[in-house]
Design a protein around this motif. Structure first.
Motif, PDB file in Angstrom:
ATOM      1  N   VAL A  98     143.477  91.050  79.310  1.00 59.32           N
ATOM      2  CA  VAL A  98     142.183  90.399  79.447  1.00 59.32           C
ATOM      3  C   VAL A  98     142.412  89.119  80.235  1.00 59.32           C
ATOM      4  N   THR A  99     141.537  88.849  81.204  1.00 63.33           N
ATOM      5  CA  THR A  99     141.615  87.563  81.889  1.00 63.33           C
ATOM      6  C   THR A  99     140.545  86.653  81.285  1.00 63.33           C
ATOM      7  N   PRO A 100     140.770  85.348  81.313  1.00 63.52           N
ATOM      8  CA  PRO A 100     139.761  84.449  80.726  1.00 63.52           C
ATOM      9  C   PRO A 100     138.386  84.686  81.339  1.00 63.52           C
ATOM     10  N   MET A 101     138.344  84.864  82.659  1.00 61.97           N
ATOM     11  CA  MET A 101     137.050  85.085  83.296  1.00 61.97           C
ATOM     12  C   MET A 101     136.439  86.413  82.854  1.00 61.97           C
ATOM     13  N   GLY A 102     137.291  87.431  82.743  1.00 60.73           N
ATOM     14  CA  GLY A 102     136.828  88.755  82.319  1.00 60.73           C
ATOM     15  C   GLY A 102     136.230  88.709  80.931  1.00 60.73           C
ATOM     16  N   ALA A 103     136.807  87.829  80.090  1.00 62.55           N
ATOM     17  CA  ALA A 103     136.307  87.739  78.720  1.00 62.55           C
ATOM     18  C   ALA A 103     135.016  86.926  78.660  1.00 62.55           C
ATOM     19  N   LEU A 104     134.933  85.915  79.532  1.00 64.31           N
ATOM     20  CA  LEU A 104     133.786  85.011  79.448  1.00 64.31           C
ATOM     21  C   LEU A 104     132.560  85.529  80.190  1.00 64.31           C
ATOM     22  N   LYS A 105     132.815  86.414  81.160  1.00 68.69           N
ATOM     23  CA  LYS A 105     131.685  86.919  81.944  1.00 68.69           C
ATOM     24  C   LYS A 105     131.445  88.388  81.636  1.00 68.69           C
ATOM     25  N   PRO A 106     130.191  88.766  81.417  1.00 70.59           N
ATOM     26  CA  PRO A 106     129.930  90.187  81.125  1.00 70.59           C
ATOM     27  C   PRO A 106     130.113  91.060  82.365  1.00 70.59           C
ATOM     28  N   HIS A 107     130.447  92.338  82.150  1.00 72.88           N
ATOM     29  CA  HIS A 107     130.371  93.306  83.247  1.00 72.88           C
ATOM     30  C   HIS A 107     128.931  93.782  83.266  1.00 72.88           C
ATOM     31  N   ARG A 108     128.394  93.899  84.461  1.00 73.57           N
ATOM     32  CA  ARG A 108     126.991  94.312  84.548  1.00 73.57           C
ATOM     33  C   ARG A 108     126.850  95.463  85.509  1.00 73.57           C
ATOM     34  N   ILE A 109     125.858  96.285  85.256  1.00 79.06           N
ATOM     35  CA  ILE A 109     125.523  97.307  86.246  1.00 79.06           C
ATOM     36  C   ILE A 109     124.606  96.649  87.284  1.00 79.06           C
ATOM     37  N   HIS A 124     126.244  93.796  63.759  1.00 77.61           N
ATOM     38  CA  HIS A 124     127.022  94.545  64.746  1.00 77.61           C
ATOM     39  C   HIS A 124     126.107  95.476  65.539  1.00 77.61           C
ATOM     40  N   GLU A 125     125.250  96.171  64.820  1.00 78.10           N
ATOM     41  CA  GLU A 125     124.346  97.116  65.477  1.00 78.10           C
ATOM     42  C   GLU A 125     123.376  96.377  66.407  1.00 78.10           C
ATOM     43  N   ALA A 126     122.834  95.264  65.920  1.00 80.40           N
ATOM     44  CA  ALA A 126     121.867  94.506  66.723  1.00 80.40           C
ATOM     45  C   ALA A 126     122.543  93.914  67.956  1.00 80.40           C
ATOM     46  N   ALA A 127     123.757  93.392  67.768  1.00 82.44           N
ATOM     47  CA  ALA A 127     124.464  92.778  68.891  1.00 82.44           C
ATOM     48  C   ALA A 127     124.810  93.840  69.936  1.00 82.44           C
ATOM     49  N   PHE A 128     125.262  94.987  69.466  1.00 83.84           N
ATOM     50  CA  PHE A 128     125.637  96.075  70.378  1.00 83.84           C
ATOM     51  C   PHE A 128     124.423  96.484  71.210  1.00 83.84           C
ATOM     52  N   ALA A 129     123.316  96.752  70.515  1.00 81.65           N
ATOM     53  CA  ALA A 129     122.127  97.236  71.223  1.00 81.65           C
ATOM     54  C   ALA A 129     121.625  96.187  72.213  1.00 81.65           C
ATOM     55  N   SER A 130     121.652  94.901  71.841  1.00 86.80           N
ATOM     56  CA  SER A 130     121.080  93.933  72.783  1.00 86.80           C
ATOM     57  C   SER A 130     122.045  93.606  73.921  1.00 86.80           C
ATOM     58  N   LEU A 131     123.344  93.702  73.689  1.00 88.36           N
ATOM     59  CA  LEU A 131     124.274  93.471  74.804  1.00 88.36           C
ATOM     60  C   LEU A 131     124.140  94.562  75.865  1.00 88.36           C
ATOM     61  N   ILE A 132     123.888  95.799  75.431  1.00 87.95           N
ATOM     62  CA  ILE A 132     123.703  96.875  76.414  1.00 87.95           C
ATOM     63  C   ILE A 132     122.375  96.671  77.150  1.00 87.95           C
ATOM     64  N   ARG A 133     121.364  96.198  76.426  1.00 92.67           N
ATOM     65  CA  ARG A 133     120.084  95.921  77.080  1.00 92.67           C
ATOM     66  C   ARG A 133     120.248  94.815  78.125  1.00 92.67           C
ATOM     67  N   ASP A 134     121.052  93.806  77.807  1.00 91.87           N
ATOM     68  CA  ASP A 134     121.163  92.660  78.707  1.00 91.87           C
ATOM     69  C   ASP A 134     122.128  92.889  79.871  1.00 91.87           C
ATOM     70  N   ASN A 135     123.102  93.786  79.682  1.00 88.95           N
ATOM     71  CA  ASN A 135     124.147  93.944  80.705  1.00 88.95           C
ATOM     72  C   ASN A 135     124.321  95.384  81.197  1.00 88.95           C
ATOM     73  N   GLY A 136     123.878  96.327  80.417  1.00 88.76           N
ATOM     74  CA  GLY A 136     124.089  97.734  80.783  1.00 88.76           C
ATOM     75  C   GLY A 136     125.428  98.247  80.299  1.00 88.76           C
ATOM     76  N   LEU A 137     126.407  97.366  80.244  1.00 88.52           N
ATOM     77  CA  LEU A 137     127.734  97.761  79.774  1.00 88.52           C
ATOM     78  C   LEU A 137     128.128  96.866  78.600  1.00 88.52           C
ATOM     79  N   LEU A 138     129.107  97.347  77.854  1.00 91.30           N
ATOM     80  CA  LEU A 138     129.549  96.600  76.684  1.00 91.30           C
ATOM     81  C   LEU A 138     130.322  95.351  77.114  1.00 91.30           C
ATOM     82  N   TRP A 139     130.117  94.279  76.399  1.00 93.56           N
ATOM     83  CA  TRP A 139     130.847  93.029  76.645  1.00 93.56           C
ATOM     84  C   TRP A 139     131.595  92.727  75.354  1.00 93.56           C
ATOM     85  N   GLU A 140     132.825  93.226  75.301  1.00 95.35           N
ATOM     86  CA  GLU A 140     133.569  93.207  74.037  1.00 95.35           C
ATOM     87  C   GLU A 140     133.777  91.797  73.502  1.00 95.35           C
ATOM     88  N   ALA A 141     134.093  90.884  74.419  1.00 92.39           N
ATOM     89  CA  ALA A 141     134.424  89.526  73.982  1.00 92.39           C
ATOM     90  C   ALA A 141     133.225  88.831  73.344  1.00 92.39           C
TER      91      ALA A 141
END
Lengths: 407, 304
Positions: A315-326, A258-275
């Motif tokens: 949640v929309t399918p697209m919203g879940a499948l695509k990350p939000h990014r800065i 969980h910790e590793a996934a959280f940290a790398s998702l923020i590195r890759d997107n800037g924002l959390l991608w819950e899905a």
């Protein structure tokens, strides 16, 4: 303070929870009005009520000066030492002006305000092997250790075993098997001690236990409950950090993933991608994580929730499948911060951590010796360096023997 | 007033109705939101758990971006978890000039710098704190066009906005752990107290110990049902996820029907300021507030 000692005695009303399991009667509330100066303690008030009105009131106490840890109770719903709580402050925090006193929570009541510490608190302390397992061979003379690492563990050594944090631990409230804040803080006392030889075994044990360090729910209750500033939750977070970053322990409770996934998702997107975070926490920290059987199992059990969220338009399918990014330039900046700090730390095996317990807040600049002496504790570094030294990206050398404390 | 606005991640992800309702409510309170769309996640405590300096630097970057917003009086967030995570980082950054210099050294390549005192201390407030301390309860009361008369609202504070008290500046002069009570009252509603109102929703351990996590949510919701609340209100979208999105699963774990609607704070404020339930996204919740509460009358009435 002299002034407050001159203040005349005032009436204070106490509402105490009474219970004698052996009587077969249900618990009940009992009210007594006592007279004491406002700066006197809630404990003194309880003792006065016992002496004057009802000799059967059960309360455990000894030192009356916040050293022995015997008189833990709840005052107006919050855990506290009765001897360490002033009557005037207690009255101000009482919604109806009556000071409400209850036994501590999460432990069975023996009588009135006395709880069974053996049944819960002491068992959990025993659980974490609360003694030093020294390095072999034992040195001929004393162990030499960096001063800061000993200052660091004094924070957890300040624990007086009063049980206030155990009383109100919100994770233990729903999971009585949780090892809990006091015992985990005690575990840090040895994990943070450079003389101990079993850091990995201790951490692995606490990480793999389904009721271990990853069961803490981050609620800060123990931080506020502690009368001695032990900061149990902070110590639990450090146990997690040392277990995952320094000892690379991958636990069966999804804590590391969980910790590793959280940290790398923020590195890759800037924002959390819950899905994406959820399946990775179960299946592993990569795009493929969601196809792991553990993730699939979780996905199936969560299906009703997912369907409902989709139906409601939460949640929309697209919203879940695509990350939000800065925006891209900002994402680049975030990634360069990751590279400079996380990258440096994982390649050097050392981290820089500002520990306010060691260095204090700097109204005035902190003493030079604290700034210069870095500490290289095995695995987790807890160091403070001058800003100039930071540019070298290498933590300072361990303190010289001259600056060490022998224990 | 103009604020540098940090909406957080979940308010734009799994609880989009939170961000949407804040945007609707802000003009009615004369709040100008300048969105910090360049800033990144606060780390929610998890990045700090992973690497403290990393979390401090990422948040210092956000603070520095907020300090660049011209004319903004302060930074505002709508997520208790953001507030808690940011307050923790700010505490360390403000405590040590040497540390600040180190962190700003990392930010320098982007031309950013976090300053503690460019004209007063850096202030970051959750919408709840801003409502009470900047706008004021009297002003809020005067703007209510549809008082929540007869609506019995249970406050759900969660953890990050009430603990640790010292770090969050909670004292007798600033009883921030009472503010939801005060806001519900100012909006004309009835405050329902119940055992779990300042306890943990369980969200942080949902992936580590799902049963304990859902037991927490289910127990607090059950306490609120027993206290006869019509709905709960929370300043934290993560609490909302466990209390609303996961409520059907929580019902299974605690073995009882709950059916307790949970509102985001801006939604409750919006209703009292005259906005329609639909435009506040109330239909998007898993436990539909519309099915429990009759919002159609001008005076909001409790369920029969």
């Amino acid at each position: 303070m002299a002034e407050s000692h001159d203040r005349p005695a005032e009436p204070f009303t106490l509402r105490m929870r009474r219970y004698d399991p052996e009587s077969g009667d249900a618990p009940y509330w009992d009210e007594h009005t006592i007279e004491l100066q406002p700066h006197r303690s809630v404990l003194e008030a309880i003792l006065q009520a016992r002496d004057r009105f009802d000799g059967s009131i059960g309360i455990r106490c000894s030192c009356r000066q916040a050293i022995c840890g015997s008189c833990g109770v709840r005052v107006n719903g919050e855990p506290a030492l009765a001897c360490h709580t002033h009557l005037d402050a207690a009255r101000r925090s009482a919604p109806d002006g009556v000071i409400e006193i209850e036994p501590m929570g999460n432990m069975p009541v023996i009588k009135d305000l006395i709880v069974d510490m053996d049944a819960v608190h002491w068992k959990k302390i025993q659980r974490v092997t609360p003694w030093l397992i020294g390095k072999q061979p034992v040195p001929e003379r004393e162990y030499l250790v960096p001063r800061e690492s000993m200052v660091d563990v004094t924070q957890t050594m300040a624990c007086i075993q009063c049980g206030a944090c155990v009383s109100d631990c919100l994770a233990m409230e729903v999971d009585p098997l949780f090892i809990g804040p006091a015992a985990l803080a005690k575990a840090y006392r040895f994990v943070g001690d450079p003389r101990d030889d079993e850091h990995f075994a201790r951490l692995n044990d606490l990480a793999q236990d389904p009721h271990g360090m990853f069961d803490c729910t981050h609620c800060f209750k123990c931080v506020d409950a502690c009368p001695k500033d032990v900061n149990p939750m902070g110590q639990i977070m450090r146990l997690r950090r040392i277990a995952t970053a320094d000892h690379h322990i991958v636990d069966q409770n999804n804590g590391e993933r969980h910790e590793a996934a959280f940290a790398s998702l923020i590195r890759d997107n800037g924002l959390l991608w819950e899905a994406e975070l959820l399946p990775r926490s179960y299946g592993g920290n990569s795009w493929l994580g969601k196809f792991h059987p553990r993730a699939a199992k979780e996905l199936i059990s969560s299906l009703p929730t997912i369907v409902k969220a989709l139906v409601r338009g939460k949640v929309t399918p697209m919203g879940a499948l695509k990350p939000h990014r800065i925006p891209k330039p900002d994402l680049k900046s975030v990634q360069s911060i990751y590279e400079r700090i996380d990258g440096r730390d994982s390649s050097s095996g050392q981290r820089f951590e500002l520990n306010l317990y060691i260095v204090g807040e700097d109204e005035e600049p902190p003493p030079q010796e604290l700034l210069v002496a870095g500490v290289a504790v095995e695995g987790g570094a807890s160091a403070a360096e001058p800003p100039g030294a930071a540019e070298g990206e290498q933590p300072a050398e361990p303190a010289s023997p001259e600056g060490s404390t022998s224990v | 007033m103009k604020v540098a606005y940090w909406p957080g991640c979940v308010s734009r992800g799994f609880t989009p109705e939170l961000h949407g309702s804040m945007a609707k409510v802000a003009p009615l309170l004369d709040i100008e939101l300048v969105e910090l769309d360049r800033a990144c996640c606060t780390g929610a405590g998890v990045i700090a758990e992973h690497n403290q300096e990393l979390a401090d630097t990422l948040n210092a970057r956000t603070f520095a971006l907020a300090q660049q917003v011209e004319g903004a009086e302060l930074m505002m967030n709508i997520c208790s978890t953001c507030q808690g995570a940011q307050s923790e980082c700010q505490e360390r950054l403000d405590a040590s000039a040497a540390y600040r210099e180190r962190v700003n050294g990392t930010l320098a390549s982007e031309g950013l710098s976090y300053e503690t005192n460019p004209g007063g201390p850096f202030i970051n407030k959750n919408f709840l704190w801003l409502l009470v301390e900047e706008i004021g309860l009297d002003e809020l009361r005067s703007r209510v066009s549809r008082p929540l008369t007869k609506l019995k609202v249970g406050p759900f504070y969660g953890c990050y906005i009430v603990r640790p008290r010292q770090r969050l500046g909670i004292d007798e002069q600033h009883p921030r752990d009472q503010y939801l009570h005060q806001v519900i009252d100012a909006l004309g509603g009835t405050v329902i107290e119940y055992a779990g109102m300042r306890k943990c929703c369980g969200f942080p351990i949902i992936t580590m110990n799902k049963e304990a996590s859902l037991k927490q949510a289910g127990r607090h919701l059950g306490d609120a049902v027993d206290a006869e609340a019509d709905c709960l209100v929370t300043p934290c979208p993560l609490c909302h996820l466990n209390l609303d999105l996961q409520q059907p699963l929580a019902e299974g774990v605690v073995g009882r029907d709950l059916g307790m609607p949970v509102l985001h704070l801006p939604q409750l404020v919006g209703l009292a300021l005259g906005l329609e339930p639909k435009e506040l996204g109330l239909g998007r919740h898993v436990v539909r507030p519309t099915s429990v509460i009759d919002w159609s009358t001008s005076v909001v009435g409790a369920a029969a």
